[in-house]
Design an enzyme around this catalytic site. Structure first.
Site, PDB file in Angstrom:
ATOM      1  CE1 TYR A 172      -2.802   3.182   0.837  1.00 45.64           C
ATOM      2  CE2 TYR A 172      -2.482   2.864   3.101  1.00 45.64           C
ATOM      3  CZ  TYR A 172      -2.965   3.639   2.012  1.00 45.64           C
ATOM      4  OH  TYR A 172      -3.440   4.715   2.334  1.00 45.64           O
ATOM      5  CG  PHE A 221       7.825   1.586   2.006  1.00 39.01           C
ATOM      6  CD1 PHE A 221       7.138   2.377   2.387  1.00 39.01           C
ATOM      7  CD2 PHE A 221       8.413   1.886   0.801  1.00 39.01           C
ATOM      8  CE1 PHE A 221       7.409   3.798   2.238  1.00 39.01           C
ATOM      9  CE2 PHE A 221       8.778   3.156   0.250  1.00 39.01           C
ATOM     10  CZ  PHE A 221       8.256   4.193   1.282  1.00 39.01           C
ATOM     11  CG  ASN A 229       8.340  -9.766   6.960  1.00 37.46           C
ATOM     12  OD1 ASN A 229       9.292  -9.888   6.255  1.00 37.46           O
ATOM     13  ND2 ASN A 229       7.384  -9.385   6.644  1.00 37.46           N
ATOM     14  CB  THR A 262       4.648   2.625  13.271  1.00 36.31           C
ATOM     15  OG1 THR A 262       3.383   2.679  14.041  1.00 36.31           O
ATOM     16  CG2 THR A 262       5.487   1.777  14.608  1.00 36.31           C
ATOM     17  CE1 TYR A 307       4.311  -2.314  12.032  1.00 34.49           C
ATOM     18  CE2 TYR A 307       3.025  -0.550  13.218  1.00 34.49           C
ATOM     19  CZ  TYR A 307       3.774  -0.922  12.344  1.00 34.49           C
ATOM     20  OH  TYR A 307       3.708  -0.213  11.105  1.00 34.49           O
ATOM     21  CE  LYS A 350       7.573  -1.030  10.764  1.00 36.22           C
ATOM     22  NZ  LYS A 350       8.018  -0.806   9.281  1.00 36.22           N
ATOM     23  CG  PHE A 381       1.153   9.715  14.266  1.00 36.55           C
ATOM     24  CD1 PHE A 381       2.293   9.921  13.942  1.00 36.55           C
ATOM     25  CD2 PHE A 381       0.665   9.868  15.416  1.00 36.55           C
ATOM     26  CE1 PHE A 381       3.421  10.248  15.116  1.00 36.55           C
ATOM     27  CE2 PHE A 381       1.328   9.887  16.523  1.00 36.55           C
ATOM     28  CZ  PHE A 381       2.639  10.448  16.274  1.00 36.55           C
ATOM     29  CB  ALA A 429      -4.904  -7.058  22.502  1.00 32.00           C
ATOM     30  CG  ASP A 470      -6.150  -0.369  19.355  1.00 37.35           C
ATOM     31  OD1 ASP A 470      -5.147  -0.494  18.580  1.00 37.35           O
ATOM     32  OD2 ASP A 470      -7.336  -0.884  18.905  1.00 37.35           O
TER      33      ASP A 470
END
Ligand code: UDP
Length: 329
Positions: A11, A73, A92, A117, A141, A145, A169, A283, A285
């Site tokens: 994307y 990316f 990954n 991020t 995640y 990063k 963001f 979970a 957030d």
């Protein structure tokens, strides 16, 4: 000389390739097409299908191509999934980046711009969040990063490498000419999920939690138009090439919208009363993520121009309405 775009069929990466081509760059793409789409790759970019974790494959591309700099990316990027499959993310995102850095070292490629991020910040008390905030990820995640950022910083001390980490963001929307857009399978991001409910691809949007400490109880996020985001990448590339030091920048539009406000905006854009269901919290957030992007504006000269939430949802809607099945023909 070419810019190597890792994950250029995904994307955000595909939008980078198109905007690099708009600016006249030669572009080479590496993508394993696990989440990316061949049809999202600009027709004038050379695509090598393979995995950044394969040293042999990466070596062959670096040998063949004359690479001047990298935009990276190629990563897994779903908060929810990262909490269930943490090792997939370390493999990954972290190990993949290790191989990229090994190739840069071996082939003398000195500059890399890469996606980090807002998830590196976790739950913050001071909003908007500046780059000086402590990094305390609440999900795997964000942790991976942050590890990528740290790996770059340690490599910079050891050999000739400079990097820009761009802490995104919530990236949203689609290229305004409608050529490419967002297509994840399964889709989990809020704006495309809401628009899928609008076109009847799913029965309703589930709002993940309404008991957060925010104005309407739903999570608040800072949505940034993917084209503004990529403008910052190209400025970051030029910054490094002009001798700029390694750096970290937030990229957001500095405005927060709740999940409910996004649904209301989508109702207005589409003219459809999108069905909504209430669900449990997801979970990992944090309740609120809003950027201060002053540093990117000041140091890179970045000027985001597509900051209206209406335009962000409207460009996304054009893509989803015209491509209800994404890239699938
Ligand atoms: N969200 C939601 N329902 C959905 C998808 C997302 O309520 O079907 C919420 C999610 O909990 C978060 C916000 O929307 O607060 C943005 O989530 P998204 O997955 O788009 O991006 P993230 O913030 O995880 O990068």
């Amino acid at each position: 000389m070419s810019i190597l775009v890792l994950g250029g069929a995904g994307y955000v990466g595909s939008h980078a390739v198109y905007q690099l081509k708009d600016q006249g760059y030669e572009v080479v793409v590496i993508d394993n097409l696990q989440t990316g789409h061949e049809d999202a790759v600009h027709p004038e970019a050379r695509l090598y299908k393979g995995d950044i974790r394969s040293r042999e494959f990466m070596h062959s591309v670096f040998e063949k191509e004359n690479i001047e700099a990298i935009m990276h990316f190629a990563a897994n990027s779903l908060v929810g999934e990262s909490m269930v499959e943490p090792l997939k993310y370390f493999d990954n995102n972290v190990y993949g980046t290790q191989v990229v850095l090994e190739m840069m070292k071996e082939f003398g490629v000195k500059h890399i711009v890469f996606s980090s991020t807002a998830a590196v910040y976790g739950e913050q008390k001071v909003i908007p969040i500046t780059e000086e905030a402590l990094t305390l990820p609440t999900n795997t995640y964000g942790e991976t990063k942050l590890a990528m950022e740290k790996m770059m910083a340690w490599c910079e001390k050891a050999f000739d490498l400079r990097y820009v980490a761009l802490r995104y963001f919530n990236v949203a929307s689609a290229r305004s000419d409608g050529q490419i857009g967002e297509d994840h399978n399964p889709e989990t991001h809020l704006i495309p999920v809401v628009l899928e409910a609008a076109i009847g691809k799913r029965p309703a949007v589930t709002i993940f939690g309404e008991d957060y400490d925010t104005q309407d109880g739903t999570c608040v996020r800072d949505y940034i138009h993917v084209e503004d985001l990529i403008d910052a990448h190209i400025l970051a590339l030029r910054y490094l090439q002009n001798g700029g030091e390694s750096n970290v920048f937030n990229l957001g539009s500095s405005q927060g919208f709740s999940v409910r406000e996004i649904v209301e905006t989508a109702n207005a854009v589409t003219g459809i009363n999108i069905p909504v269901k209430m669900g449990e919290r997801r979970a990992g957030d944090p309740s609120t993520l809003i950027a201060s992007s002053e540093k990117a504006k000041q140091v890179l000269g970045w000027k985001p121009t597509r900051t209206s939430i209406h335009q962000i949802v409207d460009n996304a809607w054009s893509w989803h309405f015209q491509h209800p099945n994404g890239y699938q023909k």
